[in-house]
Scaffold this motif. Structure first.
Motif, PDB file in Angstrom:
ATOM      1  N   PHE A  63       0.640  -1.042   0.048  1.00 12.86           N
ATOM      2  CA  PHE A  63       0.092   0.010  -0.026  1.00 12.86           C
ATOM      3  C   PHE A  63       0.865   1.244  -0.009  1.00 12.86           C
ATOM      4  N   GLN A  64       1.675   1.170   0.822  1.00 17.72           N
ATOM      5  CA  GLN A  64       2.742   2.347   1.013  1.00 17.72           C
ATOM      6  C   GLN A  64       3.815   2.383   0.411  1.00 17.72           C
ATOM      7  N   GLY A  65       4.157   1.210   0.029  1.00 24.11           N
ATOM      8  CA  GLY A  65       5.717   1.006  -0.423  1.00 24.11           C
ATOM      9  C   GLY A  65       5.909   1.934  -1.882  1.00 24.11           C
ATOM     10  N   TRP A 114      -7.559  21.125   0.782  1.00 22.67           N
ATOM     11  CA  TRP A 114      -7.701  19.662   0.910  1.00 22.67           C
ATOM     12  C   TRP A 114      -7.911  19.247   2.553  1.00 22.67           C
ATOM     13  N   TYR A 115      -7.337  19.890   3.480  1.00 21.37           N
ATOM     14  CA  TYR A 115      -7.404  19.312   4.633  1.00 21.37           C
ATOM     15  C   TYR A 115      -8.654  19.693   5.552  1.00 21.37           C
ATOM     16  N   GLN A 116      -9.437  20.524   4.740  1.00 15.30           N
ATOM     17  CA  GLN A 116     -10.623  20.786   5.419  1.00 15.30           C
ATOM     18  C   GLN A 116     -11.766  19.968   4.486  1.00 15.30           C
ATOM     19  N   ILE A 127      -6.662  25.667  -4.913  1.00 22.39           N
ATOM     20  CA  ILE A 127      -7.823  24.694  -5.191  1.00 22.39           C
ATOM     21  C   ILE A 127      -7.268  23.086  -5.320  1.00 22.39           C
ATOM     22  N   ASP A 128      -7.356  22.365  -4.314  1.00 17.80           N
ATOM     23  CA  ASP A 128      -6.721  20.790  -4.167  1.00 17.80           C
ATOM     24  C   ASP A 128      -7.686  19.876  -4.839  1.00 17.80           C
ATOM     25  N   ASP A 129      -7.146  18.726  -4.816  1.00 16.27           N
ATOM     26  CA  ASP A 129      -7.890  17.513  -5.372  1.00 16.27           C
ATOM     27  C   ASP A 129      -9.408  17.425  -5.003  1.00 16.27           C
ATOM     28  N   GLY A 130     -10.102  17.213  -5.922  1.00 17.06           N
ATOM     29  CA  GLY A 130     -11.623  17.129  -5.797  1.00 17.06           C
ATOM     30  C   GLY A 130     -12.370  17.825  -6.955  1.00 17.06           C
ATOM     31  N   LEU A 144      -3.706  25.699  -8.426  1.00 14.82           N
ATOM     32  CA  LEU A 144      -4.487  24.429  -8.644  1.00 14.82           C
ATOM     33  C   LEU A 144      -3.631  23.225  -8.715  1.00 14.82           C
ATOM     34  N   TRP A 145      -4.316  22.222  -7.782  1.00 14.32           N
ATOM     35  CA  TRP A 145      -3.629  20.962  -7.942  1.00 14.32           C
ATOM     36  C   TRP A 145      -3.877  20.004  -8.906  1.00 14.32           C
ATOM     37  N   LEU A 146      -2.713  19.428  -9.309  1.00 16.63           N
ATOM     38  CA  LEU A 146      -3.067  18.594 -10.359  1.00 16.63           C
ATOM     39  C   LEU A 146      -1.961  17.153 -10.115  1.00 16.63           C
ATOM     40  N   LEU A 177      -4.211   4.503  -2.896  1.00 18.77           N
ATOM     41  CA  LEU A 177      -4.438   5.847  -2.686  1.00 18.77           C
ATOM     42  C   LEU A 177      -6.020   6.112  -2.829  1.00 18.77           C
ATOM     43  N   TRP A 178      -6.626   6.990  -2.280  1.00 20.55           N
ATOM     44  CA  TRP A 178      -8.005   7.223  -2.610  1.00 20.55           C
ATOM     45  C   TRP A 178      -8.797   6.085  -2.585  1.00 20.55           C
ATOM     46  N   ASN A 179      -8.198   4.927  -1.547  1.00 21.51           N
ATOM     47  CA  ASN A 179      -9.138   3.997  -1.225  1.00 21.51           C
ATOM     48  C   ASN A 179      -8.981   2.948  -2.401  1.00 21.51           C
ATOM     49  N   LEU A 195       0.714  25.983  -9.679  1.00 19.16           N
ATOM     50  CA  LEU A 195       0.247  24.751  -9.666  1.00 19.16           C
ATOM     51  C   LEU A 195       1.147  23.959  -8.740  1.00 19.16           C
ATOM     52  N   LYS A 196       0.228  23.112  -7.945  1.00 19.90           N
ATOM     53  CA  LYS A 196       0.878  21.922  -7.067  1.00 19.90           C
ATOM     54  C   LYS A 196       0.407  20.694  -7.698  1.00 19.90           C
ATOM     55  N   LEU A 197       1.820  20.261  -8.155  1.00 14.59           N
ATOM     56  CA  LEU A 197       1.898  19.086  -8.719  1.00 14.59           C
ATOM     57  C   LEU A 197       2.263  17.962  -8.150  1.00 14.59           C
ATOM     58  N   ASP A 198       1.305  16.969  -7.910  1.00 16.94           N
ATOM     59  CA  ASP A 198       1.346  16.043  -6.710  1.00 16.94           C
ATOM     60  C   ASP A 198       1.549  14.475  -7.558  1.00 16.94           C
ATOM     61  N   PHE A 199       2.029  13.587  -6.585  1.00 17.79           N
ATOM     62  CA  PHE A 199       2.233  12.043  -6.813  1.00 17.79           C
ATOM     63  C   PHE A 199       3.187  11.879  -8.058  1.00 17.79           C
ATOM     64  N   MET A 228       8.850  23.000  -2.968  1.00 18.91           N
ATOM     65  CA  MET A 228       8.716  21.458  -2.788  1.00 18.91           C
ATOM     66  C   MET A 228       8.328  21.223  -1.454  1.00 18.91           C
ATOM     67  N   ARG A 229       7.161  20.360  -1.432  1.00 22.80           N
ATOM     68  CA  ARG A 229       6.849  19.627  -0.377  1.00 22.80           C
ATOM     69  C   ARG A 229       7.945  18.721   0.413  1.00 22.80           C
ATOM     70  N   ILE A 230       8.042  18.900   1.492  1.00 23.88           N
ATOM     71  CA  ILE A 230       9.308  18.195   1.907  1.00 23.88           C
ATOM     72  C   ILE A 230       8.998  17.062   3.149  1.00 23.88           C
ATOM     73  N   ALA A 283       5.296  14.506   4.756  1.00 23.62           N
ATOM     74  CA  ALA A 283       4.040  13.737   4.775  1.00 23.62           C
ATOM     75  C   ALA A 283       3.247  14.889   4.994  1.00 23.62           C
ATOM     76  N   ASP A 284       1.922  14.247   4.688  1.00 30.01           N
ATOM     77  CA  ASP A 284       0.849  15.257   4.816  1.00 30.01           C
ATOM     78  C   ASP A 284       0.400  15.438   6.318  1.00 30.01           C
ATOM     79  N   VAL A 285       0.349  16.739   6.689  1.00 26.22           N
ATOM     80  CA  VAL A 285      -0.398  16.867   8.096  1.00 26.22           C
ATOM     81  C   VAL A 285      -1.662  16.109   8.375  1.00 26.22           C
TER      82      VAL A 285
HETATM   83  C1  9PG Z   1      -4.812  14.834  -2.482  1.00 25.27           C
HETATM   84  C2  9PG Z   1      -3.609  14.888  -1.579  1.00 25.27           C
HETATM   85  C3  9PG Z   1      -3.189  16.578  -1.059  1.00 25.27           C
HETATM   86  C4  9PG Z   1      -1.969  16.282  -0.215  1.00 25.27           C
HETATM   87  C5  9PG Z   1      -1.059  15.520  -0.979  1.00 25.27           C
HETATM   88  C6  9PG Z   1      -1.384  14.137  -1.432  1.00 25.27           C
HETATM   89  O1  9PG Z   1      -0.157   7.688   1.531  1.00 25.27           O
HETATM   90  N1  9PG Z   1      -1.305   8.014   1.165  1.00 25.27           N
HETATM   91  O2  9PG Z   1      -2.171   7.505   1.336  1.00 25.27           O
HETATM   92  C7  9PG Z   1      -1.445   9.423   0.855  1.00 25.27           C
HETATM   93  C8  9PG Z   1      -2.555   9.782   0.507  1.00 25.27           C
HETATM   94  C9  9PG Z   1      -2.627  11.370   0.200  1.00 25.27           C
HETATM   95  C10 9PG Z   1      -1.609  12.098   0.314  1.00 25.27           C
HETATM   96  C11 9PG Z   1      -0.367  11.682   0.526  1.00 25.27           C
HETATM   97  C12 9PG Z   1      -0.309  10.254   1.045  1.00 25.27           C
HETATM   98  O3  9PG Z   1      -1.958  13.616  -0.027  1.00 25.27           O
HETATM   99  O4  9PG Z   1       0.180  15.347   0.001  1.00 25.27           O
HETATM  100  O5  9PG Z   1      -1.390  17.783   0.260  1.00 25.27           O
HETATM  101  O6  9PG Z   1      -2.941  17.009  -2.238  1.00 25.27           O
HETATM  102  O7  9PG Z   1      -2.499  14.415  -1.875  1.00 25.27           O
HETATM  103  O8  9PG Z   1      -5.069  13.799  -2.949  1.00 25.27           O
END
Ligand code: 9PG
Length: 782
Positions: A169-171, A292-294, A325-328, A363-365, A398-400, A433-437, A492-494, A496-498
């Protein structure tokens, strides 16, 4: 014949006729020694390194480099039985405390070769000087995680490396599969760079790479035997080296350092910056709001509008630069051109509204990752990165759901990503742009172009993203293997998520996930924010993730104060992520007290002595004088009594200091370099402003207006019978400033109106109504 290369810090010695190993010795006292260091190239069905005596050795040459003048030698080897010929270059900069070296491999055979590993330290022995009277060195290893979220921290030699128990899952997101993570005590690994140090002699060495353009780099240390062993290699990823082709590793770097110097990682981090020709003058550190976190993926355009409006109305009280604007908003991760029903008009109109409200639209992508239920997945199965069994690779849970990734060597996949980026920037109007994953581009798998390493694939995908976004767009990397993005992202995000919790949990289950090192959790975020603080403003602007202020989280007030203190002292960005219309004024006040941002990274005094740094120091100055901002953090899960000891901050305890703690208002004067701080709650922080006591002069001692207890002072003028000073902070608030005055003034005015000073144990207190600004005048009649 022995060859030596030397600078004022180091001496490299090798004897090509002898063993094929080299050694490196520090010239200054107490330096560690590296010996029996070897190199190798591991290829599938490959040969082994020929003896060094067969190498053709160049005479030492001088040339210029981004690191100043350097002296270098080349060893050229004739092709071995598998056709691989290589050249090893050692370069010793004249004005920098490190050695550089690299391997260049050329396939001179007739068949393609597959490169597994380019070993720059196949196995080197390290010895630390023994201090007389001390038994053995107490070794410590600093491990840097692969990408933004991956755990980074320091281990003592007898510990186990933290690793996920949820490999499947996390690897994939968090771990470089070529960097071993074992459970064996004393065996540690790291990505791109690592530090091995001795807590007794206070000497250490850093090994790593100056860039990750060609390969991901891995470090491994074995501290189990009598002699500590170090390995450093470039991940070959088994890519094809076709006949005639050549590959070079990024420069490897070995830097000796002293644990207690003010900026121990500076020489290396700045060399990395120079290697990428990063411009010296950097942009301002942005502030912002993120959905995102709300709201998480349930965010709607209505939520977005309510918060744009709240920020517009409170502009003077909470002046944030970016509204992100984040994911969603997207109908599915991967389907960037269709929107959820909750964003009926897409995001372009929102960008206009954000701009009209005076903020920068963000914007998040997540351009490289693919949701299994996306249309992208159904319509373009040929764009997907596939395993050896031809199944789409696992990009993590991710996202279940189990996600997958694009093959970024596929021209159509690349073209799609470029179109997404350029549409978001140029058509929808998002200059941020917040470029994620982003790790998804660098997962192992079978690619259309089997010649590119994972680092090269990620690098060229990020280069394409940068071209599509344009030079002026602010790009924030997230979930990104760090080194490969240097020079291509602005921030750069340095970490894990809060989270709304201190420790990780999943669907309400806590115990099992408690020790997960990379999962969203405020504790995990703060861990990396501190350990990676030295990267700030060197490689990019550090993003420590959002500060959650609302009272509805599961975080205690002490945890919130620690979070705010760490974010502020880290020097990085400040992002909020609460529904602002509901935020109580006392919580808003915490955010206001962080503005303007301090912007500069702190010294991590106990960086090699603790898992998580607990003692931070910033030396600040302005018109009001010079002061030290010190943080002492209780990472324990229970309350504990603390005493401030100035020596533990490398401050001279002989003189007396005025001290004031920001959160509690505790104040006093140090005695012999010490001050009792009382009990700090679990996960709580004492945040102290210290000013050398000058009994005969008026002194600013601090306030409850700004977390630095001094940067709110914008002017300070003193004459024999008058003191004028100004303070500034966003919004209209009541605050209290504290002063030391040798004589009571005859008159005090705030904004030209007479006011009363109060006596308090540390001197005088002054109540201020600040509306953006306030000016204070004290006069004395002689
Ligand atoms: C949007 C989020 C937010 C957040 C990002 C990223 O390990 N995990 O399951 C995991 C899930 C989500 C995640 C990071 C790790 O969050 O860091 O700020 O943008 O995506 O989906």
């Amino acid at each position: 014949m022995t060859i030596t290369l030397e600078n004022p810090w180091l001496q490299l010695i090798f004897d090509p006729a002898e063993s094929g190993s080299w050694s490196l010795q520090g010239i200054q006292a107490n330096a560690p020694l590296i010996h029996q260091a070897r190199l190798d190239v591991r290829a599938r069905r490959g040969g082994s390194m020929p003896p060094w005596r067969q190498a053709d050795l160049s005479t030492p040459q001088r040339s210029d480099s981004p690191h100043g003048p350097l002296t270098w030698v080349d060893l050229r080897f004739a092709p071995r039985e598998d056709g691989l010929a290589y050249r090893i270059t050692f370069a010793m900069p004249e004005t920098q405390p490190f050695l550089l070296w690299r391997i260049v491999v050329q396939n001179q055979g007739s068949a393609p070769a597959q490169i597994e590993r380019l070993e720059l330290l196949k196995e080197a022995q390290v010895s630390f000087p023994m201090r007389t009277g001390n038994a053995s060195p107490r070794l410590a290893f600093l491990s840097n995680g692969w990408q933004s979220w991956s755990y980074s921290g320091v281990y003592a030699a007898n510990e186990q490396q933290r690793r996920t128990r949820l490999r499947l899952f996390q690897g994939p997101p968090n771990v470089n599969p070529q960097t071993p993570h074992t459970r064996r005590r004393g065996c540690f690994s790291s990505d791109m760079f690592a530090v091995l140090g001795d807590r007794t002699s206070r000497s250490a060495l850093l090994v790593g790479f100056l860039s990750q353009r060609q390969h991901f780099g891995s470090v491994e240390a074995r501290l189990t035997g009598a002699v500590p062993l170090l390995r450093l290699w470039a991940n070959g990823d088994n890519v094809l080296l076709v006949p005639g082709a050549e590959v070079s590793t990024d420069w490897a770097c070995l830097n000796l350092l002293h644990v207690d110097e003010a900026d121990p990682l500076g020489a290396y981090l700045e060399a990395v910056a120079r290697e990428h020709a990063l411009p010296a003058g950097q942009r301002l550190v942005p502030t912002g709001w993120c959905s995102w976190y709300q709201f998480f993926q349930n965010v709607t355009a209505v939520d977005i509008r309510q918060n744009i409006q709240a920020l517009q109305e409170q502009r003077s009280a909470l002046p944030l630069d970016v509204f992100q604007i984040d994911d969603g908003f997207e109908s599915q991760v991967g389907d960037w051109f269709s929107f959820k029903a909750t964003f009926p008009d897409g995001v372009a109109p929102l960008a206009v509204e954000i701009r009209c409200a005076g903020m920068i639209p963000g914007l998040w992508l997540a351009p490289f990752i693919v949701h299994p239920q996306s249309r992208l997945m159904q319509e373009h199965p040929d764009w997907l990165l596939r395993s050896r069994l031809n199944r789409p690779v696992n990009a993590g849970f991710l996202w279940n759901t189990f996600t997958t990734a694009l093959d970024m060597t596929h021209p159509s996949a690349m073209a799609y990503v470029e179109e997404v980026i350029s549409t978001a920037v140029h058509r929808w109007g998002f200059p941020y742009l917040k470029l994620d994953f982003l790790f998804a581009a660098a997962l192992p798998g079978r690619r259309r172009d089997p010649r590119q390493t994972r680092a090269q694939v990620l690098r060229s995908a990020l280069e394409a993203v940068r071209r599509a976004a344009g030079e002026t767009t602010l790009l924030l990397g997230c979930g990104c293997p760090l080194g490969t993005a240097i020079g291509l992202v602005d921030a750069m995000r340095i970490s894990a998520d809060v989270d709304v919790r201190w420790t990780p949990a999943f669907h309400g289950i806590r115990a099992f996930f408690h020790s997960e090192p990379h999962m969203p959790a405020t504790r995990n975020a703060l861990q990396n924010v501190l350990v990676r603080a030295p990267l700030h403003r060197r490689w990019w602007i550090n993003d420590p993730d959002c500060l959650l202020l609302r009272p509805e989280t599961e975080l205690t007030l002490a945890e919130l104060q620690t979070h705010a203190s760490v974010v502020a002292l880290s020097g990085g960005m400040l992002l909020l992520s609460d529904h602002l219309p509901n935020l109580p004024p006392e919580r808003l006040r915490v955010a206001q007290s962080l503005l303007p941002l301090i912007g500069q990274a702190p010294r991590l005094i106990d960086w090699l002595d603790a898992h998580t740094p607990s003692r931070l120091r910033l030396d600040l100055q302005n018109d009001s004088g010079c002061w030290h901002l010190l943080a002492l953090i209780n990472w324990d899960d229970h309350p504990r009594e603390f005493e401030l000891n100035l020596e533990e901050y490398q401050l001279n305890g002989d003189g007396e200091y005025h001290l004031r703690e920001f959160w509690s208002g505790l104040a006093g004067v140090t005695h012999r370099g010490r001050f009792p701080l009382g009990v700090l709650p679990a996960h709580g922080t004492a945040l102290l402003a210290l000013r050398p006591r000058q009994p005969d002069a008026p002194q600013y001692l601090g306030s409850d207006l700004h977390i630095s207890q001094g940067l709110e002072v914008t002017s300070w003028q003193q004459t024999a019978d008058e003191l004028n000073f100004g303070v500034e902070r966003p919004g209209g608030v009541y605050g209290r400033v504290y002063l030391h005055l040798p004589l009571p003034p005859s008159q005090v005015q705030v904004n030209q109106r007479p006011v009363q000073l109060e006596n308090c144990p540390e001197g005088y207190a002054l109540n201020l109504a600040v509306n953006g600004k306030a000016s204070v005048q004290l006069t004395w009649k002689h």
